[in-house]
Design an enzyme around this catalytic site. Structure first.
Site, PDB file in Angstrom:
ATOM      1  N   HIS A 107     -11.891  14.768   6.907  1.00 28.90           N
ATOM      2  CA  HIS A 107     -10.730  14.576   7.789  1.00 28.90           C
ATOM      3  C   HIS A 107     -11.105  13.609   8.912  1.00 28.90           C
ATOM      4  CE1 HIS A 107      -6.726  16.240   9.152  1.00 28.90           C
ATOM      5  NE2 HIS A 107      -7.082  15.444  10.153  1.00 28.90           N
TER       6      HIS A 107
ATOM      7  N   HIS B 278      -9.475   9.806  10.529  1.00 34.75           N
ATOM      8  CA  HIS B 278      -8.428   8.782  10.484  1.00 34.75           C
ATOM      9  C   HIS B 278      -9.002   7.400  10.785  1.00 34.75           C
ATOM     10  CE1 HIS B 278      -5.034  11.530  10.000  1.00 34.75           C
ATOM     11  NE2 HIS B 278      -5.705  12.345  10.785  1.00 34.75           N
TER      12      HIS B 278
ATOM     13  N   HIS C 124      -1.142  16.960   6.166  1.00 34.47           N
ATOM     14  CA  HIS C 124      -1.387  17.706   7.393  1.00 34.47           C
ATOM     15  C   HIS C 124      -0.403  18.878   7.475  1.00 34.47           C
ATOM     16  CE1 HIS C 124      -3.775  14.299   8.457  1.00 34.47           C
ATOM     17  NE2 HIS C 124      -3.890  14.613   9.738  1.00 34.47           N
TER      18      HIS C 124
ATOM     19  N   GLU D 152      -1.257  22.875  12.379  1.00 31.73           N
ATOM     20  CA  GLU D 152      -1.980  22.720  13.647  1.00 31.73           C
ATOM     21  C   GLU D 152      -0.983  22.857  14.801  1.00 31.73           C
ATOM     22  OE1 GLU D 152      -5.265  19.921  15.883  1.00 31.73           O
ATOM     23  OE2 GLU D 152      -3.604  18.896  14.880  1.00 31.73           O
TER      24      GLU D 152
ATOM     25  N   ASP E  27     -11.506  14.295  12.862  1.00 30.16           N
ATOM     26  CA  ASP E  27     -10.122  13.894  13.114  1.00 30.16           C
ATOM     27  C   ASP E  27     -10.059  12.507  13.756  1.00 30.16           C
ATOM     28  OD1 ASP E  27      -7.400  14.128  13.027  1.00 30.16           O
ATOM     29  OD2 ASP E  27      -7.232  15.753  14.467  1.00 30.16           O
ATOM     30  N   ASP E  28     -10.173  12.429  15.071  1.00 32.87           N
ATOM     31  CA  ASP E  28     -10.043  11.157  15.788  1.00 32.87           C
ATOM     32  C   ASP E  28     -11.085  11.077  16.904  1.00 32.87           C
ATOM     33  OD1 ASP E  28      -7.500   9.835  14.666  1.00 32.87           O
ATOM     34  OD2 ASP E  28      -6.825  11.868  15.097  1.00 32.87           O
TER      35      ASP E  28
END
Length: 344
Positions: free
Chosen positions: A14, A16, A198, A201, A279-280
């Site tokens: 995961h 991006h 997704h 969350e 994630d980011d």
């Protein structure tokens, strides 16, 4: 002294595309593009939204600002190559990098060239780093579902071991009606691409049920809110749907007040297949190993439990069974190493 978490073999499922950058990478690409950066992107303070407040729009605004520097083939290739190098430094054996090519298509002549550039650089990065870099193509919830069908058809044309390996759906979970993206996922599935949307969350169990019902996922990006409904969690476990859990993201977006509140142990105890992801990192300033460190320091997981999380990430990956077996053996080797001594 605990074992070195950077040395723990793991898979990263995961991450991006633009969000994979470091601040230094962002500054480098901004300089190449001649674009100034807002202080909030380079102040070395991760985005942090107080619990109970809607932080998604602040996050998305910063992400869009960062994406402006990704305006050339050179920049796109740089991001893929750097993501692979970063993962290699953290013990990752496989990186499944998620990208929406429509965000970069205007700079390189269209959707197909954008995806082809990314796939080509993924192959180069694999050879250069030893990390298997695979590409997940994702549609966006904030665009029309018909756009998602176009993206799905593009992904389908490039499906295969050395091409696109899965189809996702990202961006604001509150946007749109989940069922409207079902045709796009059907197109991808008919081409042999697993669904990795997704969900779970920002929104809770009801939304997760819609994702499962309409998008038939093999994995769910996040899915952490399934802990709020034991019956749903049991159903996900029984269906073999893995969860890509990103603890730092959950805290920075205000889903949980602090790291100790992330229900990782609840998911593990229920038998869920959990793969930790960053994630980011650009906005949360937290990379892959940091997620394992958080699990150790804030959630109390020991080395054997952390090794099992690494195994889960490998099993949930879309790598070949032969590669998975080799990496799982390397996790066993990590555990067999004696714990470092505190003695100097």
């Amino acid at each position: 002294m605990p074992r070195d978490l950077d040395a723990l073999p793991k898979a990263h499922l995961h991450l991006h595309f633009t969000g994979s950058m470091s601040i230094a990478s962002l500054q480098h690409l901004a300089e190449l593009a001649g674009i100034g950066l807002h202080d909030s992107l380079v102040d070395a303070e991760g985005l942090l939204v107080p619990p109970g407040q809607r932080g998604w729009y602040r996050f998305q605004r910063l992400y869009e600002m960062a994406r402006q520097v990704v305006c050339s083939e050179q920049a796109m290739r740089y991001i893929v190559a750097q993501a692979a190098r970063d993962d290699a430094a953290e013990g990752s054996r496989r990186l499944e990098l998620q990208v929406d090519p429509s965000s970069y298509a205007p700079h390189v002549g269209g959707l197909a060239p954008a995806l082809e550039i990314i796939l080509d650089e993924a192959r180069r990065a694999t050879d250069a780093t030893g990390v298997q870099v695979a590409i997940v193509v994702a549609a966006s919830r904030v665009r029309h579902p018909l756009d998602a069908r176009t993206i799905a058809r593009l992904a389908a044309r490039h499906a295969g071991e050395n091409g696109v390996i899965a189809f996702g759906l990202s961006n604001n979970e509150r946007a749109g009606v989940t069922a409207d993206w079902e045709p796009a996922f059907r197109i991808a599935r008919n081409a042999g691409l697993p669904g990795v949307p997704h969900g779970g969350e920002l929104l809770g169990p009801r939304h997760l049920r819609q994702v499962v019902e309409h998008l038939n996922p093999s994995r769910i990006g996040h899915g952490v809110r399934s802990a709020e409904e034991p019956r749903l969690l049991d159903e996900l476990v029984a269906a073999g749907i893995a969860l890509e859990v990103c603890p730092a993201s959950n805290v920075h977006l205000g889903v949980y007040r602090e790291a100790g509140d992330v229900p990782l142990r609840t998911l593990i105890d229920a038998g869920a297949t959990v793969a930790l992801g960053a994630d980011d990192p650009l906005l949360f300033l937290s990379r892959l190993t940091d997620q394992y460190r958080l699990a150790r320091d804030d959630l109390g997981l020991g080395d054997h439990e952390l090794a099992e999380l690494a195994r889960s990430s490998i099993r949930a990956s879309l790598a070949s069974e032969e590669d998975k077996a080799r990496w799982l053996s390397e996790v066993d080797d990590w555990l067999r190493e004696p714990e470092p001594s505190d003695a100097g």
